[in-house]
Design a protein around this motif. Structure first.
Motif: not given
Length: 344
Positions: A234-236, A312-313, A336-340
């Motif tokens: 599980x990525x941030x 983060x939610x 679009x959120x990606x992995x940190x």
């Protein structure tokens, strides 16, 4: 540097109850007995602790949780690394690889390529940690190798900042950079948490902030750890933007609206860089044109912590919508959120 350094100014009630001198003496004796017991635990269990050496150069801590070389550590110890190795108590060095992780809880499992069975530690995921309980971390700070750090729990359920794991255990264990990822053990010799950060807290009734170390608890995580063993990652969720919350005086000085979150910089290679957001531009000596984030998915944001907590939610792959004020113009930006962490 492989432990988070932070300054936390949070008030909380003092934890040392006032009472009769006899009770104080009893507490001292209990603490002394616990220290002796933890020293015995260290002598018995430290061969199962390891030092984690990373490239780019860094040092962290960890510990075996199975005879075949599984090592539990803090996620940020291996974050953004190219390669890493595990050095055992007998000074042998083994390459390791990622098995799985939960970046939001800051825990990770790696597998060291050991030639045979290794000693390992038992996890305590059912019994909660108590305030005033004596605990010990085994770590690799200050140039020491697999050394004990004993202290007392000062608080539980601590939330430090939006970009840190929640429900942390705060204690007086004297941790330093290099201890992150180390096992936090109780007097029974079981691991109750993983060391993740250090900082200072402002306690009620005291003028000077007090040093605290922080650990992410393992309570209730037996199922999650099982999933991580099976390869769960599980990525941030990450936008790729540096943020700032200006004071009212700063906002007035630069001719910016008060409230909202200012975009300071866009990180190359992450979605914010191509989303339409813009870094600040100086128009004159006293005026800066900056993107001011007012809302995320229709929810007003007044601080960078609020925005970070919301991001983060969500999940990697989710798309969020920002309402942005740029000068006198209001624009809508989708990201679009990606992995940190992106492994090479």
């Amino acid at each position: 540097m492989r432990i988070w350094l932070l300054t936390v100014m949070v008030g909380f009630m003092g934890l040392l109850a006032t009472g009769a001198q006899k009770n104080d003496e009893t507490s001292v004796l209990d603490a002394r007995a616990a220290k002796v017991q933890l020293e015995r635990v260290y002598e018995q269990i430290h061969p199962a602790a390891v030092r984690i050496e990373t490239r780019p150069q860094g040092t962290g801590s960890g510990f075996f949780i199975s005879a075949d070389g599984l090592v539990l550590t803090a996620y940020h110890v291996i974050e953004d690394t190219e390669r890493f190795w595990v050095r055992t108590a007998d000074e042998k060095r083994y390459p390791a690889e990622v098995v799985g992780y939960d970046a939001l809880r800051d825990i990770a499992l790696i597998k060291a390529k050991v030639p045979g069975p290794v000693p390992f530690m038992e996890l305590e995921t059912a019994k909660p940690v108590r305030r005033s309980e004596s605990l010990m971390t085994i770590g690799n700070s200050r140039g020491e190798f697999i050394a004990p750090r004993i202290g007392t729990v000062t608080n539980i359920g601590r939330t430090i900042r939006a970009d840190f794991p929640g429900d942390l255990i705060a204690s007086t264990m004297p941790l330093a950079p290099g201890d992150s990822g180390g096992p936090v053990l109780n007097t029974e010799g079981k691991v109750v948490a993983v060391a993740v950060a250090i900082g200072r807290e402002q306690q009620d009734g005291q003028d000077v902030p007090v040093f605290q170390s922080y650990a992410t608890p393992l309570l209730g995580l037996n199922g999650l750890i099982g999933q991580i063993k099976a390869g769960y990652r599980r990525d941030i969720p990450f936008m790729g933007v540096s943020l700032s919350q200006l004071t009212d005086d700063e906002a007035r000085a630069y001719g910016l609206r008060q409230g909202g979150v200012v975009v300071l910089d866009l990180i190359e290679g992450y979605p914010a860089a191509t989303s339409g957001l813009q870094p600040p531009r100086r128009l004159s000596e006293n005026r800066v044109l900056a993107d001011l984030i007012l809302e995320v998915d229709g929810k007003a944001v007044q601080s960078s912590d609020e925005l970070i907590a919301y991001v983060r939610s969500r999940q990697v792959g989710d798309t969020i919508t920002l309402k942005v004020l740029r000068g006198s113009e209001t624009v809508t930006v989708k990201i679009t959120l990606t992995a940190k962490w992106r492994s090479s």
